[in-house]
Every structure is written in structure tokens, then in C-alpha cells.
Design an enzyme around this catalytic site. Structure first.
Site, PDB file in Angstrom:
ATOM      1  N   GLY A  42       0.786  -1.227   0.000  1.00  0.00           N
ATOM      2  CA  GLY A  42       0.000   0.000   0.000  1.00  0.00           C
ATOM      3  C   GLY A  42       0.817   1.275   0.000  1.00  0.00           C
ATOM      4  O   GLY A  42       0.252   2.367   0.081  1.00  0.00           O
ATOM      5  N   ASP A 101      -5.758  -0.882 -17.484  1.00  0.00           N
ATOM      6  CA  ASP A 101      -6.112  -0.178 -16.255  1.00  0.00           C
ATOM      7  C   ASP A 101      -5.365   1.141 -16.120  1.00  0.00           C
ATOM      8  O   ASP A 101      -5.677   1.935 -15.224  1.00  0.00           O
ATOM      9  CB  ASP A 101      -5.855  -1.058 -15.029  1.00  0.00           C
ATOM     10  CG  ASP A 101      -4.423  -1.542 -14.943  1.00  0.00           C
ATOM     11  OD1 ASP A 101      -4.007  -2.299 -15.838  1.00  0.00           O
ATOM     12  OD2 ASP A 101      -3.707  -1.175 -13.984  1.00  0.00           O
TER      13      ASP A 101
END
Length: 478
Positions: free
Chosen positions: A120, A246
Site C-alpha cells: 500500500g 487499467d
């Protein structure tokens, strides 16, 4: 002044995200912010006096409602399944005075449900690269997301080595990606694909909302925007490096700066991503990849848009691309009109540049100094095969004379489209290495220089890259 944030994505597309807040870093501190962009967004200067605050995910501004978006996509031509914001969080959508909106997206914000095997986090290296690249592209006039701020921290992040954790706020009118549509198409939920299309049209193509043919017209424009963007990449010598579906913006913006690179030597097959072993995303393959990605998007729309209409739009891609590319390359060559020999002259120049590994940016900038009635050119000394250059240059000057335009007028045009400065990887690397040692001087200096890419300079920003700076390997790790 109080900033206004709205929650259109959260309210209208409830199945496309997970609501969550950022996870702050240890001892986060603001090291750079974009004063010009902040002024455009009417952000009070007082907000930048905090060590981190909203810039480091420690606080939220009134009206922000953070969320991580889910999407899927094809990576290197292979269906990769569910992806999503693995380390980014959409903090909110700022409503501007003119009624338009701007997403605030915090990169490096911590774990999300879409982090997969990641942590993350983002590192200082990658946030600096994105800030420099997006601002460089903006000032070159190429559609792009933009960078608002960078914070660094004492949090270690483990990549190939241990690097300082960092966060970047990226802003854009929208973060809608081709991958958003693919996600629900491959889950066999065509109504949700339609909802995404309706959302896009309602907020970004509102002039089409009441048209009975809105989906066809909208997709036509998505194709045209994509074709125009790729033409601009090719003319400035920009290689994206990871054109997965994406990473494709529905609005035709340059999105997700990872292992990008600007051409140093003119090398048509230039591969900037050292993970791209097959060269799928090489510089010269970008136009074909963009069309392939548009075909994947068209497939998601096929349940509610006629296939013939989708194919017609896709068939228009090449002509739109070539039109934009041709117009820009004629400007780079200083041609005021279109003549039948133009393409041959350009292709012959490219062949000569490729053989000699000529510097792409410097060649066109030096060509801007041409005087149509003089055989002398500073560019001549850049070529080993002087005879081949002289032959091409004589025919080039003959072509310039057909336009009957003064040297000064043509040179002014050429210098407005042929940059003196682009973000070469070695320039970014030098700023990164200094920043990792705590010295932000070069980061700020380079940002300032990139604001004026078409101005002549006498420093090493516009010189040939040093030997160590050519073909720097860049990976997707960030």
C-alpha cells in the site's frame, strides 16, 4: 477561502469502491508543493504550512469522503482480473468555481482491499518521478494528470532496497479508466457497465446526455481523445512503459507514470520498462497498443452499443492519429502547408537519425535554427555521415522555400513546438538522489525549469545526457 468537495462517485457508483481512510506515515513532512496548481485550485497557502496534514493523509478537509476504487484490466496483453487502487485513495472531488471538478487522489496512502500482495505504500523515488513527469507533460501541452504535493517520511518501504516512504497527491478531472468498464463486463454485469457509461456522459460529456445516439457519439470521442494523446506522445518522444488497460484514461489523459522515459537517442524500438521483455510497450508500438486497448473497451460496451457502431469508431482511430501526428510533425519541421513529399522527407530524416543514434530532442530543436537559403547548419556537426545529411538538408531547404514564409516566422513556430528541455531520466535521477539525502534544491530547480520547456537554456538540462544517464533501467516498482 473554504474548499468545496462533493461525492458524486461515492453517491452514484456504490459498487465500485470501498470507503476507507489513509494510513499516515511516520514523521511525514511536506517537501514540495505545486504553487501554480494550488493557485488554480484556490487552495489557501496556509494549508501548506502544516508538516503533513492532508498532504500526508493525517487529516481530511471538510467534505472529503475517501475511498479506494476497484477496477480490472489486461496487463501486457493478458487478462489480469481484479486490480484496483492498491495504494491510492480518492480523497474527494473538489468543486471549482466554474462548476468543473477535480479529483484529489492520494498515492501511497496505505493498504486497501485491492492491495493484493503489495504494502500500500509508495517510495520517494516514484513520487518525485511522477511529479516531475506529469508537470513536464503539462507544460509541453500534453493532456495529463497533475501533481499537487509530495511528502516524505521516516517510514521504511522495502523494494529492491529499503527506501523512504512517501505520498503524492495527484489531481485530475477524473480517474475513470478503461479497467473500470472491464471489471464489470468480465463479472457479467452489463448494467453496471452501462451505469459507468452513463456516469461518464452525465459528468464529462453532458452535451450528449439527451442524445438518443449518446453511447456511439461518446465512444467516438473516447477513440478520438486517445488517438490525439498517442499522437502527442509520439511527436515529443515520450514512452509510457506500461500501457495496461487499467492505466488508460477515459478522458484521454496521460495516467500512471511508472517506468516512463523520453527518448535520448532516436531509437524507434526504445523500451523504457526493464520488465517489458517482449517490447510490447516499446515507443514505436504505442499507437497499436492504444488501439488494442480501445478494442478491449469496445468489447465491454457491446451489450448495449451496436457492434457496427463500435467498429466504425475503432476504424476511425488510425486516421485521427495520423492527422494529429502529421499536423504536429509538419510543425516540428517548420512546414506551413502540406505537400506530398513531406512524409518522405520526415521518414528519411528518421532513418538518418536512427542510423546515427541522433538525439531526438536536440535534433529537432537545432533544426529550428535553419535558414532556408543557407547550407550552413549547426545540426550538420551532429552527424557522422555528412554527405547523407547534406543531401537531405538541401532537399529540406528546398521544401521550406515552397511555403514562401520568412525564416523568423518559421523559426518562431518551430521553437514553440520543439522543446529545448524534456524530462530525461538522468535529470530525474539526479533530483531523486539529492532528495534521498535530504537536499530538495535540485527537485525544486528542475520543477521550475520544466515550466518553460521551449525556452533556450545554457545549462546541462539541455545538453546530451552523460554516458551513465543513457538507457537508465526503470521498473514498475514504486
Amino acid at each position: 477561502m473554504t474548499l468545496s468537495f462533493i461525492t458524486r462517485w461515492r453517491d452514484e457508483l456504490p459498487e465500485t469502491y470501498t470507503a476507507l481512510s489513509p494510513t499516515p506515515l511516520n514523521n511525514a513532512r511536506l517537501i514540495w508543493h505545486n504553487t501554480e496548481l494550488a493557485n488554480t485550485l484556490s487552495i489557501p497557502s496556509s494549508l501548506f504550512k502544516n508538516a503533513a496534514g492532508v498532504w500526508g493523509g493525517e487529516t481530511l478537509l471538510p467534505g472529503m469522503s475517501p475511498l479506494a476504487q476497484v477496477y480490472s484490466g489486461h496487463q501486457f496483453g493478458v487478462w489480469a482480473g481484479q486490480l484496483g487502487d492498491g495504494r491510492g485513495i480518492l480523497l474527494g472531488e473538489q468543486l471549482l468555481a466554474d462548476g468543473t471538478t477535480m479529483d484529489w487522489h492520494l498515492k501511497g496512502a496505505g493498504l486497501t482491499p485491492y492491495s493484493r500482495m503489495g504494502d500500500g505504500r509508495a517510495v520517494l523515488r516514484s513520487t518525485i518521478r511522477e511529479s516531475l513527469a506529469s508537470e513536464a507533460m503539462h507544460y509541453l501541452g500534453i493532456p495529463t494528470t497533475r501533481a499537487l504535493s509530495i511528502v516524505t517520511s521516516d517510514s521504511p518501504v522495502y523494494r529492491e532496497t529499503v527506501e523512504p516512504g512517501a505520498m503524492l497527491i495527484r489531481v485530475a478531472p477524473s480517474h475513470l479508466r478503461f479497467g473500470h468498464f472491464e471489471h464489470f463486463y468480465y463479472r457479467r454485469e452489463p448494467e453496471k457497465v452501462r451505469q459507468l457509461a452513463d456516469f461518464a456522459i452525465r459528468h464529462y460529456w453532458s452535451h450528449l446526455e439527451d442524445d438518443e445516439d449518446k453511447y456511439r457519439l461518446w465512444f467516438n470521442d473516447v477513440v478520438a481523445r486517445t488517438a490525439s494523446l498517442i499522437a502527442q506522445w509520439q511527436t515529443v518522444g515520450f514512452a509510457h512503459g506500461v500501457m495496461n488497460t487499467d492505466n488508460m484514461s477515459l478522458l484521454g489523459l496521460t495516467l500512471d507514470y511508472g517506468p516512463f522515459g523520453f527518448l535520448d537517442d532516436y531509437e524507434p524500438g526504445f523500451i523504457c520498462n526493464h520488465s517489458d521483455h517482449q517490447g510490447r510497450y516499446s515507443f514505436d508500438n504505442q499507437p497499436a497498443v492504444a488501439l488494442w486497448n480501445l478494442q478491449r473497451l469496445a468489447q465491454t460496451l457491446s451489450p448495449f452499443v451496436a457492434v457496427d457502431a463500435l467498429n466504425e469508431a475503432l476504424d476511425s482511430y488510425q486516421q485521427v492519429l495520423l492527422t494529429h501526428y502529421g499536423q504536429r510533425m509538419r510543425q516540428k519541421l517548420g512546414f506551413m502547408t502540406e505537400q506530398k513529399e513531406d512524409n518522405a522527407l520526415l521518414n528519411e530524416l528518421f532513418s538518418l537519425m536512427a542510423r546515427e543514434r541522433s538525439d531526438y530532442t536536440r535534433t529537432f530543436r537545432m533544426l529550428s535554427l535553419t535558414e532556408q537559403h543557407s547550407a550552413a547548419s549547426p545540426l550538420r556537426d551532429e552527424f557522422i555521415d555528412r554527405a547523407a545529411f547534406d543531401d537531405w538538408f538541401a532537399r529540406y531547404r528546398g521544401r521550406l522555400q515552397q511555403d514562401e514564409v520568412s525564416d523568423s516566422e518559421r523559426q518562431q513556430l518551430m521553437q514553440s513546438v520543439n522543446p529545448a528541455l524534456v524530462l530525461r531520466n538522468w535529470l530525474a535521477q539526479r533530483a531523486i538522489e539529492a532528495a534521498e539525502k535530504g537536499d530538495m534544491t535540485e527537485l525544486h530547480r528542475l520543477h521550475e525549469a520544466l515550466r518553460n520547456p521551449f525556452s533556450d537554456r545554457a545549462d546541462d538540462y539541455v545538453s546530451r545526457p552523460p554516458d551513465w544517464g543513457k538507457r537508465l533501467e526503470v521498473s514498475c516498482s514504486s
